[in-house]
Write an enzyme that holds these catalytic residues in place. Structure first.
Site, PDB file in Angstrom:
ATOM      1  N   CYS A  13       0.872  -1.180   0.000  1.00 34.99           N
ATOM      2  CA  CYS A  13       0.000   0.000   0.000  1.00 34.99           C
ATOM      3  C   CYS A  13       0.905   1.224   0.000  1.00 34.99           C
ATOM      4  O   CYS A  13       2.037   1.167  -0.477  1.00 34.99           O
ATOM      5  CB  CYS A  13      -0.989  -0.018   1.157  1.00 34.99           C
ATOM      6  SG  CYS A  13      -0.283   0.317   2.790  1.00 34.99           S
ATOM      7  N   ARG A  19      -3.490  -0.203   5.674  1.00 33.58           N
ATOM      8  CA  ARG A  19      -4.112  -1.312   4.945  1.00 33.58           C
ATOM      9  C   ARG A  19      -3.233  -2.556   4.878  1.00 33.58           C
ATOM     10  O   ARG A  19      -3.651  -3.655   5.257  1.00 33.58           O
ATOM     11  CB  ARG A  19      -4.468  -0.840   3.522  1.00 33.58           C
ATOM     12  CG  ARG A  19      -5.550   0.205   3.475  1.00 33.58           C
ATOM     13  CD  ARG A  19      -5.651   0.847   2.088  1.00 33.58           C
ATOM     14  NE  ARG A  19      -4.491   1.706   1.800  1.00 33.58           N
ATOM     15  CZ  ARG A  19      -4.320   2.380   0.667  1.00 33.58           C
ATOM     16  NH1 ARG A  19      -5.236   2.267  -0.283  1.00 33.58           N
ATOM     17  NH2 ARG A  19      -3.262   3.152   0.496  1.00 33.58           N
ATOM     18  N   ASP A 124     -11.825 -21.262  -9.061  1.00 34.60           N
ATOM     19  CA  ASP A 124     -12.194 -22.309  -8.105  1.00 34.60           C
ATOM     20  C   ASP A 124     -12.780 -23.562  -8.762  1.00 34.60           C
ATOM     21  O   ASP A 124     -12.269 -24.673  -8.568  1.00 34.60           O
ATOM     22  CB  ASP A 124     -13.171 -21.724  -7.082  1.00 34.60           C
ATOM     23  CG  ASP A 124     -13.532 -22.715  -5.986  1.00 34.60           C
ATOM     24  OD1 ASP A 124     -12.907 -23.778  -5.918  1.00 34.60           O
ATOM     25  OD2 ASP A 124     -14.444 -22.417  -5.199  1.00 34.60           O
TER      26      ASP A 124
END
Length: 716
Positions: A13, A19, A124
């Site tokens: 970041c 973050r 997936d």
């Protein structure tokens, strides 16, 4: 048996205090529960507050999930930090560009965090059951970035809101909760994917100690050493002493005002003269307008004995980001953020106005009606006011246009990847053509890289890799700059690759990177390549969506084998990013395979040019800026093709219209078979010589009139 080293995942970041450290601690905790020691997670910042701990609000969020923030220290992102990283996840698209500038070899291993989670979701159902063993675990993580990239065309976001995570630095707890809301679904998605597919996964019932954290106690910010006192809400103007836009270059003093240069902390911690007094106003310059916002600071301290009351102050902020500075030039980052402890490197110009200002709106003076000469003077004064107003509008428009172009140029130079060695040894190259009326023809080699591969960095450096050119075009601009010719070279064209023998032309990129590809094309056409542009094919996705979609003429209808059976009907079709990418990549659906794919690629390029040249697009700064911003990280260019060179070429091509562009495929003799059994495309030596001679004589337009080329688009 040798112990396998853990896979390295890096999170990036800006300041490395809000973050990325939160994501680092949560991911590491989750990975340790799934398969301890398999993955090592670390983080860094592009403008890091080196040595600082995690921000208190981020630490509060981590604690809510049962994860400790103790012992964390921020560090700066460098090439050394990137070395050995198998996967880099960034919080914004801009961070991704900064990573790739430091190490181009990470192009296919760097994603925004939210984009990567979407890619894993799409990947997936396509993955087989995990293989057993430690070696399978290492191989799984090493191959995952390339597998994720292979489904990129299905799930790319078209807007920053879909890819970026809010930077909450300097804002209140609500902003940190918004950051958490944007980050956590993606983070948990990555962990769930790893728990399901990673070899050796223990399949834990809970991926984090606490998956549904309780809300923080009220007023807990009071213990955060001032963080709660100086925060503000999202979209709220900074209060006195809060972060001002770094890089504000110059203010235009009003009569009686005095300008002073106030230096504050770097990056996002710049202040206006330390603390602006109550009632101060900040003039904010935007791309198309300027606005005045009244600041609401805390009550100022009483002046010391003998000290004059604090004057009213006016500060021009954000000027460096919107127009060239007319008075003072300062160099500072405009958008990066860092805490106020960072070293001073930014500056803002503060204009101190008179202490007493008239109340109420300022009324213009109206000349009294007078007979004779006085009336004529009033008329002249009115005329001068009109002319002065017009001149002011022209000056302001020029300044804004200059800033707009400046920002586009800055984005292009900073975000595109520079190819260190784009050209072969000079002794192997054709001579430069003689100038005609002071100008020479220009030749660009455009290489579309296959986004399913991951060794773009090696290809750019001239090293052997598994990268092959998915698209190859020679773009020729004659010396008179009145037309543009794009010559597509079939990817399976069977040619002589210098030093390698006979092979398909797209293998040159794998054997010797960009330099060998340039040398191969130069040897075929006997033309000197002036510039190289290498485009990650996934960039088609983004640029298409950035301009609001592209209307393409589907000559041959087909059902996509790439986009889940999507049907492309015949006729004019407006396509979004994923559709356009599937359109230019498809070949299995056509009887003539690559021939139709090349025609579709040419159709896309024509459609994109039509869209960009439409006044509704090129006169829309937002669309053009968005297009340059989203496309640049996917483009690699030779060092000589900087923003200045692009601007110069664009100026010379100002008369080019869609009808001025001719696209065709280098003639061939059809499909054949090599001695080792490969399906190849056979060259047409006679036609190639004719085109080569026409290019050398700069008479390609005349040649094409006399020798129409098969597959040449209608109207070109």
């Amino acid at each position: 048996m040798e112990t396998q080293s853990p896979f390295r995942l890096l999170i990036v970041c800006t300041g490395n205090i809000c973050r990325s450290p939160l994501a680092e601690r949560l991911l590491q905790t989750g990975f340790d529960r799934i398969s301890s020691g398999a993955v090592t997670v670390s983080s860094a910042g592009t403008k890091a507050a080196v040595g600082e701990g995690m921000s208190p609000f981020s630490a509060e969020i981590a604690t809510g999930y049962g994860v400790s923030a103790d012992g964390f220290t921020a560090r700066q992102l460098t090439a050394d930090v990137l070395e050995g990283a198998g996967l880099v996840l960034t919080m914004t698209t801009k961070h991704r560009g900064e990573v790739i500038r430091l190490d181009p070899g990470l192009l296919k291993k760097t994603f925004t965090f939210r984009e990567f989670a979407r890619l894993l979701n799409a990947l997936d159902p396509r993955l087989p059951a995990p293989a057993p063993g430690a070696e399978a675990g290492v191989r799984f993580w090493e191959e995952l970035p390339a597998k994720a990239a292979s489904v990129r065309h299905l799930v790319l976001g078209s807007a920053a809101s879909e890819n970026d995570v809010l930077d909450p630095y300097g804002l209140d707890r609500d902003a940190y909760k918004q950051m958490e809301k944007e980050l956590m679904p993606s983070l948990m998605g990555v962990l769930r994917f790893a728990a399901k597919h990673a070899p050796g996964s223990s399949h834990p019932e809970q991926l984090l100690p606490i998956e549904t954290p309780a809300p923080p106690a009220k007023n807990s910010a009071s213990r955060f050493k001032g963080w709660g006192r100086n925060t503000r809400k999202v979209g709220e103007q900074p209060a006195a002493g809060a972060r001002a836009a770094a890089g504000a270059a110059a203010a235009l003093p009003a009569a009686g005002a005095t300008a002073s240069l106030a230096s504050g902390p770097s990056a996002a911690g710049a202040t206006l003269s330390g603390a602006t007094s109550a009632g101060a106003t900040a003039v904010s310059s935007g791309p198309a307008k300027a606005s005045v916002a009244t600041l609401e600071p805390a009550a100022p301290a009483a002046p010391s004995a003998g000290e004059a009351p604090a004057p009213v102050e006016t500060a021009v902020v954000g000027a460096a980001a919107t127009r060239p500075a007319p008075v003072v030039t300062t160099k500072a980052a405009v958008t990066d953020k860092a805490p106020s402890s960072a070293p001073a490197a930014a500056a803002a110009v503060v204009v101190t106005a008179p202490k007493t200002l008239p109340s109420g709106p300022v009324q213009p003076k109206v000349p009294r009606e007078q007979p004779g000469r006085s009336a004529r003077k009033a008329k002249k004064r009115t005329g001068r006011l009109v002319l002065g107003g017009a001149a002011m509008l022209v000056a302001v428009s020029a300044a804004l246009a200059g800033a707009y172009v400046f920002n586009l140029a800055k984005t292009f130079d900073e975000q595109t990847i520079k190819i260190d060695s784009a050209f072969p040894d000079e002794s192997t190259r054709p001579q430069e053509p003689a100038p005609v009326n002071g100008k020479t023809p220009l030749n660009f080699l455009v290489i579309g890289s296959d986004s399913l591969k991951e060794s773009t960095g090696e290809a750019e450096k001239g090293e052997a890799s598994n990268q092959r050119s998915d698209t190859l075009m020679l773009v020729h601009i004659p010396a008179d700059r009145k037309k543009v010719f794009s010559i597509s070279l079939m990817r399976d064209l069977w040619v002589e690759i210098p030093g390698r023998g006979q092979s398909k032309i797209n293998a040159a990129l794998a054997h010797g990177g960009v330099p060998l590809t340039v040398q191969t094309v130069e040897a075929i056409l006997h033309q000197r390549i002036d510039h190289v542009v290498m485009v990650d094919v996934a960039g088609f996705n983004r640029v298409t969506d950035a301009v609001g979609g592209v209307e393409l003429d589907v000559k041959v209808p087909f059902t996509s084998t790439i986009l889940n059976g999507h049907v492309f009907d015949k006729g004019k079709v407006k396509m979004n990013g994923p559709e356009a990418l599937a359109f230019v990549r498809e070949r299995q659906a056509f009887p003539d395979g690559d021939y139709q794919r090349v025609r579709n690629q040419q159709s896309y390029m024509q459609g994109l040019f039509d869209k960009v040249s439409d006044p509704k697009t090129f006169l829309d700064p937002l669309k053009i800026t968005n297009m340059v911003t989203v496309m640049s990280p996917f483009v690699s260019v030779d060092k000589g093709l900087n923003a200045l060179a692009v601007a110069e070429i664009a100026t010379e091509l100002h008369e080019i219209r869609p009808s001025s562009i001719a696209m065709f495929t280098l003639p061939t003799r059809g499909i054949g078979t090599s001695e080792d059994g490969q399906s190849i495309v056979l060259t047409d030596p006679k036609a190639i010589k004719g085109i080569s001679d026409a290019l050398t004589a700069d008479t390609l337009d005349e040649y094409l009139v006399k020798n129409p080329v098969q597959d040449r688009p209608q109207g070109s």
